[in-house]
Design an enzyme around this catalytic site. Structure first.
Site, PDB file in Angstrom:
ATOM      1  CG  ASN A 140      46.829  97.969  77.769  1.00 44.17           C
ATOM      2  OD1 ASN A 140      45.671  98.365  77.772  1.00 44.17           O
ATOM      3  ND2 ASN A 140      47.145  96.695  77.843  1.00 44.17           N
ATOM      4  CB  CYS A 141      47.097 103.589  79.328  1.00 44.91           C
ATOM      5  SG  CYS A 141      47.584 105.059  80.211  1.00 44.91           S
ATOM      6  N   PRO A 142      50.191 104.308  78.129  1.00 44.14           N
ATOM      7  CG  PRO A 142      51.955 105.853  78.252  1.00 44.14           C
ATOM      8  CD  PRO A 142      51.585 104.439  78.607  1.00 44.14           C
TER       9      PRO A 142
END
Lengths: 192, 84
Positions: free
Chosen positions: B16-18
């Site tokens: 997931n981000c980032p």
């Protein structure tokens, strides 16, 4: 009037004026170029809650990954995110109180909403882990690796009685001018 | 299927981000200028993230993006080129 309509005074006096104006324009251009913001993001991390510090590090690592220089300035409660331990020896009574009541490391940071004496923070960590989101500790490690600059506010450290040996290694120390030096040359500046 | 040629693949599935951008950055730096990294991601946000990256970072170009399957995609693929 178009460019073709401009009549240049071709006498030597006319050309001298022309050259002067070009030199002036060149120096102004150099001035403007000097004042261009750099590929840089700067942040004040004032908050000491898990969710807010995490947001700061997501932005920091993301910005570093896309090629920005990143500088984080930790002040007041934000310093709690940089602690590796809490030491009370040699502190006065207020500093001791502050030390006892503050988190002694990232593992102990509360959440800004629905903390419920730390249950909320544990729950958030579990939910993030289930969704495969990197933990704050991993994020901080990553920030290190990506060359993110972390500065601990000298004045806050002094006021709150936080000693260097309580903080993680590799931090710089500075004050408002050091932050402004980064912030004023940045393309983006945040307060978290 | 895509026509975009690539030199290396990074599977960032599940991240997931980032992290997709962070990992892709590390990989793309190991390429030769002009070479292309194919990044496979399951993060829907990565579509805009890779566009944003290419926009601010002069060192990389986004030469292609696609999602599979076209309806209700589960994977998002990005082709990142190290600028020549």
């Amino acid at each position: 009037m178009t460019v073709a309509d401009i009549k240049i005074d071709k006498t030597s006096a006319g050309l001298a004026v022309f050259e002067q104006r070009i030199a002036l324009l060149e120096s102004r251009l150099a001035e403007v170029e000097d004042n261009q913001p750099e590929d840089k993001v700067s942040m004040v991390v004032f908050s000491g809650e898990l969710d807010k510090v995490l947001a700061a590090f997501v932005i920091a690592t993301g910005a570093a990954a896309v090629g920005q220089e990143v500088s984080m300035f930790f002040t007041f409660w934000g310093l709690n995110a940089l602690k590796k331990q809490s030491k009370l020896a040699g502190k006065n009574v207020f500093e001791k109180m502050m030390g006892v009541m503050s988190p002694a490391g990232t593992e102990q940071l509360p959440v800004s909403k629905m903390n419920y004496f730390g249950v909320g923070a544990k729950m958030l960590r579990k939910m993030m882990k289930d969704k495969n989101v990197a933990s704050l500790e991993e994020m901080m490690e990553l920030a290190r690796e990506l060359g993110v600059k972390m500065v601990a506010c000298e004045m806050s450290k002094d006021v709150m009685g936080i000693r260097d040996e309580e903080l993680i290694d590799g931090l710089e120390s500075g004050g408002v001018a050091s932050f402004l030096g980064d912030s004023l040359t940045s393309k983006a500046s945040l307060f978290i | 299927m895509s026509e975009t040629p690539f030199d290396k693949v990074l599977d960032a599935s599940g991240l997931n981000c980032p992290m997709p951008v962070v990992k892709a950055r590390r990989e793309v730096r190991s390429l030769e200028p002009g070479q292309v990294l194919k990044v496979i991601s399951t993060d829907r946000g990565s579509v805009k993230d890779f566009q944003g990256w290419a926009k601010v970072d002069k060192k990389v170009d986004l030469v292609g993006q696609e999602s599979e399957p076209p309806e209700d995609p589960v994977t998002y693929i990005h082709y990142v080129q190290l600028a020549k």
